[in-house]
Design a protein around this motif. Sequence first.
Motif, PDB file in Angstrom:
ATOM      1  N   MET A 214       4.628  -1.710  -2.889  1.00 14.20           N
ATOM      2  CA  MET A 214       3.915  -1.225  -2.016  1.00 14.20           C
ATOM      3  C   MET A 214       2.362  -2.039  -1.888  1.00 14.20           C
ATOM      4  SD  MET A 214       5.609   0.945  -0.609  1.00 14.20           S
ATOM      5  CE  MET A 214       4.136   1.546   0.364  1.00 14.20           C
ATOM      6  N   LEU A 215       2.278  -2.861  -2.963  1.00 16.91           N
ATOM      7  CA  LEU A 215       0.969  -3.636  -2.840  1.00 16.91           C
ATOM      8  C   LEU A 215       0.954  -4.649  -1.664  1.00 16.91           C
ATOM      9  CD1 LEU A 215      -1.672  -3.966  -4.035  1.00 16.91           C
ATOM     10  CD2 LEU A 215      -0.629  -5.617  -5.543  1.00 16.91           C
ATOM     11  N   ASN A 216       1.892  -5.100  -1.457  1.00 16.97           N
ATOM     12  CA  ASN A 216       2.004  -6.296  -0.305  1.00 16.97           C
ATOM     13  C   ASN A 216       2.534  -5.348   1.072  1.00 16.97           C
ATOM     14  OD1 ASN A 216       1.285  -8.490  -1.574  1.00 16.97           O
ATOM     15  ND2 ASN A 216       3.388  -8.637  -2.550  1.00 16.97           N
ATOM     16  N   LEU A 217       3.457  -4.346   0.800  1.00 18.76           N
ATOM     17  CA  LEU A 217       3.964  -3.821   1.936  1.00 18.76           C
ATOM     18  C   LEU A 217       2.706  -2.907   2.884  1.00 18.76           C
ATOM     19  CD1 LEU A 217       7.289  -2.140   0.708  1.00 18.76           C
ATOM     20  CD2 LEU A 217       6.816  -3.985   2.234  1.00 18.76           C
ATOM     21  N   SER A 218       1.929  -2.498   1.836  1.00 21.79           N
ATOM     22  CA  SER A 218       0.846  -1.603   2.565  1.00 21.79           C
ATOM     23  C   SER A 218      -0.353  -2.518   2.705  1.00 21.79           C
ATOM     24  CB  SER A 218       0.229  -0.537   1.390  1.00 21.79           C
ATOM     25  OG  SER A 218      -0.405  -1.182   0.350  1.00 21.79           O
ATOM     26  N   GLY A 219      -0.337  -3.701   2.152  1.00 22.69           N
ATOM     27  CA  GLY A 219      -1.728  -4.701   2.519  1.00 22.69           C
ATOM     28  C   GLY A 219      -2.917  -4.010   1.724  1.00 22.69           C
ATOM     29  N   ALA A 220      -2.659  -3.441   0.705  1.00 20.67           N
ATOM     30  CA  ALA A 220      -3.833  -2.895  -0.038  1.00 20.67           C
ATOM     31  C   ALA A 220      -4.507  -4.230  -0.851  1.00 20.67           C
ATOM     32  CB  ALA A 220      -3.580  -1.865  -1.037  1.00 20.67           C
ATOM     33  N   ASP A 221      -5.814  -4.119  -1.045  1.00 22.53           N
ATOM     34  CA  ASP A 221      -6.633  -5.025  -1.651  1.00 22.53           C
ATOM     35  C   ASP A 221      -6.530  -5.135  -3.111  1.00 22.53           C
ATOM     36  OD1 ASP A 221      -7.918  -6.241   0.710  1.00 22.53           O
ATOM     37  OD2 ASP A 221      -9.247  -4.162   0.795  1.00 22.53           O
ATOM     38  N   GLY A 222      -5.697  -4.362  -3.751  1.00 22.71           N
ATOM     39  CA  GLY A 222      -5.372  -4.380  -5.077  1.00 22.71           C
ATOM     40  C   GLY A 222      -5.065  -3.038  -5.697  1.00 22.71           C
ATOM     41  N   ILE A 223      -4.994  -2.923  -6.797  1.00 19.91           N
ATOM     42  CA  ILE A 223      -4.487  -1.435  -7.474  1.00 19.91           C
ATOM     43  C   ILE A 223      -5.833  -1.038  -8.073  1.00 19.91           C
ATOM     44  CG2 ILE A 223      -3.071  -0.407  -9.080  1.00 19.91           C
ATOM     45  CD1 ILE A 223      -1.010  -2.374  -8.761  1.00 19.91           C
ATOM     46  N   GLY A 224      -6.559  -0.184  -7.464  1.00 24.66           N
ATOM     47  CA  GLY A 224      -7.731   0.322  -7.954  1.00 24.66           C
ATOM     48  C   GLY A 224      -7.669   1.268  -9.294  1.00 24.66           C
ATOM     49  N   LEU A 225      -6.405   1.827  -9.507  1.00 26.09           N
ATOM     50  CA  LEU A 225      -6.085   2.755 -10.500  1.00 26.09           C
ATOM     51  C   LEU A 225      -4.594   2.957 -10.851  1.00 26.09           C
ATOM     52  CD1 LEU A 225      -6.756   5.202 -12.289  1.00 26.09           C
ATOM     53  CD2 LEU A 225      -6.165   6.759 -10.392  1.00 26.09           C
ATOM     54  N   PHE A 226      -4.114   2.180 -12.030  1.00 24.10           N
ATOM     55  CA  PHE A 226      -2.954   2.061 -12.595  1.00 24.10           C
ATOM     56  C   PHE A 226      -2.704   3.110 -13.439  1.00 24.10           C
ATOM     57  CE2 PHE A 226       0.764   1.151 -14.992  1.00 24.10           C
ATOM     58  CZ  PHE A 226       1.674   0.708 -13.759  1.00 24.10           C
ATOM     59  N   ARG A 227      -1.996   4.218 -13.421  1.00 23.47           N
ATOM     60  CA  ARG A 227      -2.254   5.387 -14.368  1.00 23.47           C
ATOM     61  C   ARG A 227      -0.997   5.118 -15.382  1.00 23.47           C
ATOM     62  NH1 ARG A 227      -1.778   8.229  -9.123  1.00 23.47           N
ATOM     63  NH2 ARG A 227      -3.762   9.274  -8.847  1.00 23.47           N
TER      64      ARG A 227
ATOM     65  N   SER B 167       2.697   1.100  13.323  1.00 23.54           N
ATOM     66  CA  SER B 167       1.357   0.684  13.698  1.00 23.54           C
ATOM     67  C   SER B 167       0.764   0.025  12.758  1.00 23.54           C
ATOM     68  CB  SER B 167       0.646   1.655  14.899  1.00 23.54           C
ATOM     69  OG  SER B 167       0.202   2.629  14.051  1.00 23.54           O
ATOM     70  N   TYR B 168       0.511   1.107  11.438  1.00 27.20           N
ATOM     71  CA  TYR B 168       0.013   0.835  10.467  1.00 27.20           C
ATOM     72  C   TYR B 168       0.334  -0.515   9.582  1.00 27.20           C
ATOM     73  CZ  TYR B 168      -1.423   5.764  10.881  1.00 27.20           C
ATOM     74  OH  TYR B 168      -1.917   6.658  11.306  1.00 27.20           O
ATOM     75  N   ALA B 169       1.771  -0.594   9.715  1.00 25.36           N
ATOM     76  CA  ALA B 169       2.256  -1.787   9.031  1.00 25.36           C
ATOM     77  C   ALA B 169       1.856  -2.974   9.910  1.00 25.36           C
ATOM     78  CB  ALA B 169       3.922  -1.765   9.230  1.00 25.36           C
ATOM     79  N   ALA B 170       1.555  -3.070  10.961  1.00 29.86           N
ATOM     80  CA  ALA B 170       0.983  -4.026  11.731  1.00 29.86           C
ATOM     81  C   ALA B 170      -0.491  -4.652  11.171  1.00 29.86           C
ATOM     82  CB  ALA B 170       0.938  -3.885  13.196  1.00 29.86           C
ATOM     83  N   LEU B 171      -1.168  -3.500  10.536  1.00 31.26           N
ATOM     84  CA  LEU B 171      -2.185  -4.001   9.865  1.00 31.26           C
ATOM     85  C   LEU B 171      -2.437  -4.546   8.348  1.00 31.26           C
ATOM     86  CD1 LEU B 171      -4.290  -0.809  11.122  1.00 31.26           C
ATOM     87  CD2 LEU B 171      -4.310  -2.927  12.187  1.00 31.26           C
ATOM     88  N   ARG B 172      -1.061  -4.600   8.258  1.00 28.40           N
ATOM     89  CA  ARG B 172      -0.843  -5.214   6.828  1.00 28.40           C
ATOM     90  C   ARG B 172      -1.762  -6.213   6.258  1.00 28.40           C
ATOM     91  NH1 ARG B 172       5.100  -6.707   6.223  1.00 28.40           N
ATOM     92  NH2 ARG B 172       5.278  -4.398   6.631  1.00 28.40           N
ATOM     93  N   GLY B 173      -1.739  -7.261   7.160  1.00 30.30           N
ATOM     94  CA  GLY B 173      -2.513  -8.447   6.649  1.00 30.30           C
ATOM     95  C   GLY B 173      -4.028  -8.439   7.246  1.00 30.30           C
ATOM     96  N   VAL B 174      -4.317  -7.477   7.947  1.00 35.45           N
ATOM     97  CA  VAL B 174      -5.595  -7.262   8.585  1.00 35.45           C
ATOM     98  C   VAL B 174      -6.724  -6.915   7.480  1.00 35.45           C
ATOM     99  CG1 VAL B 174      -7.039  -6.496  10.128  1.00 35.45           C
ATOM    100  CG2 VAL B 174      -4.728  -7.110  10.655  1.00 35.45           C
ATOM    101  N   GLU B 175      -7.754  -7.676   7.363  1.00 36.21           N
ATOM    102  CA  GLU B 175      -8.895  -7.158   6.523  1.00 36.21           C
ATOM    103  C   GLU B 175      -9.582  -6.022   7.184  1.00 36.21           C
ATOM    104  OE1 GLU B 175     -11.230 -10.340   5.208  1.00 36.21           O
ATOM    105  OE2 GLU B 175      -9.924 -11.145   3.689  1.00 36.21           O
ATOM    106  N   PRO B 176      -9.915  -4.972   6.781  1.00 38.50           N
ATOM    107  CA  PRO B 176     -10.587  -3.720   7.157  1.00 38.50           C
ATOM    108  C   PRO B 176     -12.035  -3.831   7.037  1.00 38.50           C
ATOM    109  CG  PRO B 176      -9.958  -3.181   5.039  1.00 38.50           C
ATOM    110  CD  PRO B 176      -9.324  -4.336   5.092  1.00 38.50           C
ATOM    111  N   PHE B 177     -12.503  -4.347   8.413  1.00 42.06           N
ATOM    112  CA  PHE B 177     -13.845  -4.624   8.681  1.00 42.06           C
ATOM    113  C   PHE B 177     -14.564  -3.652   9.645  1.00 42.06           C
ATOM    114  CE2 PHE B 177     -13.475  -8.868   7.112  1.00 42.06           C
ATOM    115  CZ  PHE B 177     -14.659  -9.295   6.428  1.00 42.06           C
ATOM    116  N   SER B 178     -15.578  -2.907   9.719  1.00 43.89           N
ATOM    117  CA  SER B 178     -15.956  -2.043  10.469  1.00 43.89           C
ATOM    118  C   SER B 178     -16.486  -2.457  11.924  1.00 43.89           C
ATOM    119  CB  SER B 178     -17.229  -1.267   9.823  1.00 43.89           C
ATOM    120  OG  SER B 178     -18.195  -1.981   9.421  1.00 43.89           O
ATOM    121  N   ARG B 179     -16.890  -1.766  12.780  1.00 45.14           N
ATOM    122  CA  ARG B 179     -17.318  -2.682  13.954  1.00 45.14           C
ATOM    123  C   ARG B 179     -18.590  -3.018  13.759  1.00 45.14           C
ATOM    124  NH1 ARG B 179     -17.645   2.680  17.711  1.00 45.14           N
ATOM    125  NH2 ARG B 179     -18.975   1.255  18.798  1.00 45.14           N
ATOM    126  N   ASP B 180     -19.504  -2.650  12.746  1.00 43.98           N
ATOM    127  CA  ASP B 180     -20.763  -3.404  12.589  1.00 43.98           C
ATOM    128  C   ASP B 180     -20.658  -4.284  11.402  1.00 43.98           C
ATOM    129  OD1 ASP B 180     -20.261  -1.243  10.825  1.00 43.98           O
ATOM    130  OD2 ASP B 180     -22.273  -1.114  10.371  1.00 43.98           O
TER     131      ASP B 180
END
Length: 757
Positions: free
Chosen positions: A461-474, A430-443
């Motif tokens: 995993m950047l594309n597989l998870s649908g993350a907006d980017g890499i906020g921390l590359f160690r 079910s999370y994978a189905a949200l991969r291409g969805v931009e996370p907006f709150s109800r408001d």
Amino acid sequence: MPASSSAARTILTGLHEVMASRLGAQAKLNQVVEIIGESLDSEVCSIYLLREGMLELFATRGLNQEAVHVTRLAMNEGLVGALAQNIETLNLAEAATHPNFSYRPETGEERFHSFAGVPIVRKERSVGALTVQHGDPRRYEEVEIEALQTVAMVLSEFISNADLIDEQEGFDANPQMNGPQQLTGMTLVKGLARGSAVYHQPRITIDHVMADDTEAERQRVYRAFDRMRDQIEAMANQAEFGVEGEHAEVLQTYKMFAYDEGWSRRINEAIDSGLTAEAAIERVQQRTRMRMRQIDDPLLADRMHDLEDLANRLLRIVSGQMGTAASMGLRQDTILIARNLGPAELLEYDRRRLKGVLLEEGSLTSHVVIVARAMGIPVLGRARGVRAVVRDGDEILLDATQALAQVRPVHAVAQAFETRSQRSRDKQASYAALRGVEPFSRDGERIFVMMNAGLRDDIPMLNLSGADGIGLFRTEFQFLVSAALPQRERQTRLYREVLDAAGDKPVVFRTLDIGGDKSLPYLRKDGDSADENPAMGWRALRLALSREGLMKAQARSLLEATAGRTLNVMFPMVSEPWEFDAARNVFEQQLAMMKQRRRPLPECIRYGAMLEVPALAEMLDVLAPRLSFLSIGTNDLTQFLFAADRSNPRLAERYDWLSPAILRFVRRVIGSLAGHRIDLTVCGEMGGRRLEALALIGLGVRRLSITPAAVGPLKELVRKIDTREIAAAMERWLSEPVSDLRTQMIRWAEERDIEWD
């Protein structure tokens, strides 16, 4: 020749003739007990072998012959059962005084007072016992006990070759090795995993016990000792080694044992008695194991474990079996078992087959845990007694979240685990189905969900998870998994590959966070000493600024890799503005040099800092005008605020991200940035947990950088909430703090059908 070697040699010479004869197995055992009894001047000598789960009297000199194949003892029944069960030596002047004493009238043993016995061990499991008895009350001499232990090794090979026991029964007769067992430990990386047990260093089977040429065996051991000592010296000079934060101490202990004359002398004595090099090492190792079981002092027990570990290394060298399970390849879904692992060793395994890791030791801050978390592999640490419970190939259900592992589970437990795993897989789908969805709150609030990374293999995993980017590359991961300092060209290549794979999505590179508990031996200078408190020691930006060449090389690599693109670079553990300025100047100097040489340059450079040291919060008004972005590193920040070491399990309950203290601190940081065009991100595990993320969003945080596995759940959470509603609730809770904010938030979430961890 020492007396113990002489006694054993005399017996083994007689045994060699018996074993070479054409007599049947029973006749050979009958002669063996006579030889041992005569050599030790003992009135009784008996051999018990494990058959159908019972210790059966197979041969005896001195007891009634009618008792042979009649007297049978359960494991832990009587003196024989006790020594076999516990794999320990007994030496009693008066047998009847022992709590396990059990009189068997058919044996006629009532006239014998003294008793000594040793277990017959095969593949680290008891398969029988060798005992002697005497009419007079006396303890047997140490040389006699050692002779018995040596003979027991030869007997283990003989009875196995003669099929006198069922090999598998030797394992199953130990209750811990038979049927379902549960191991508990310490959660290092959460998750569920199912697979077959595979030891990182497979057990070595010794096929030949008796030596044909004693001098040749001695030379083999000498060569193995030389090679082992070379390896230990190499570890000191260039490779990662030892327990986190205890490198010098562990290495010193290893060197002490590696050069210990007493240890090598005992192995030599065992060879003198007629054993092969492998059998001699194993013989001394068995003695060490028995001593370990009698040690109550944990510090001394750890030192004995060090010797055991070194003996395994010596045995592998002398046998030529140096490969790990990784080199042989995994053939099925696997739960890997090891005492400890290095990050490079973990990365050698096939990720498609490696499902989980079970460590006998391990700590929350160890390098392998950092890498395993990035790989998404569950890890359970500090699982004591693994080798006494788990066999190669055993099915294991690993629940690292609940800090336990089920070994050889019954059907009902396995079925329940599978049901739970299936629910987890369904959730992941079910999370994978949200991969291409931009996370907006109800408001209508857009929440940016970034991911943390540190390895080249993390980038898909950047594309597989649908993350907006890499906020921390160690960037330190490349250094942690290397045995030597990565050259600038290698660093540049990695950074360029990461940017290419990320495409249009932003990547924030954090400069090296090494030192302290993430010590790199190849960077240690003479005179460097271990920090008493590594988390607050000489690490991260402090270390980088003191090693100017190291930071210059990384700055140059990042600038070259981002030619024609935007470079987002962040400095870790900034305590005061001057440290940020000094780090930025290193980059600016390298940039000026590249301009002078007409090298391709980044299109834009954005400089940021990581707020982990609370002192920096007091200076944000000074630093803010120079920042493009700020990341709050919750892992270190929280332990500094609470003075609670996050690797200490006793402080786990005090390390609460939903404490009003930490939430008020974050709120104050957010307020101090008002009016500045600065992107604020929260990095670390706090943002990856639902309730904690909910609290952060309520405080006004709009950018989170978390593990890839948490991206989907967080997107789902964002779509269910109204940021105005949670903001009002947070304001109310923090204005008049309650004693248990977590309980309040759970109730709030459940009322709105919002799942929490």
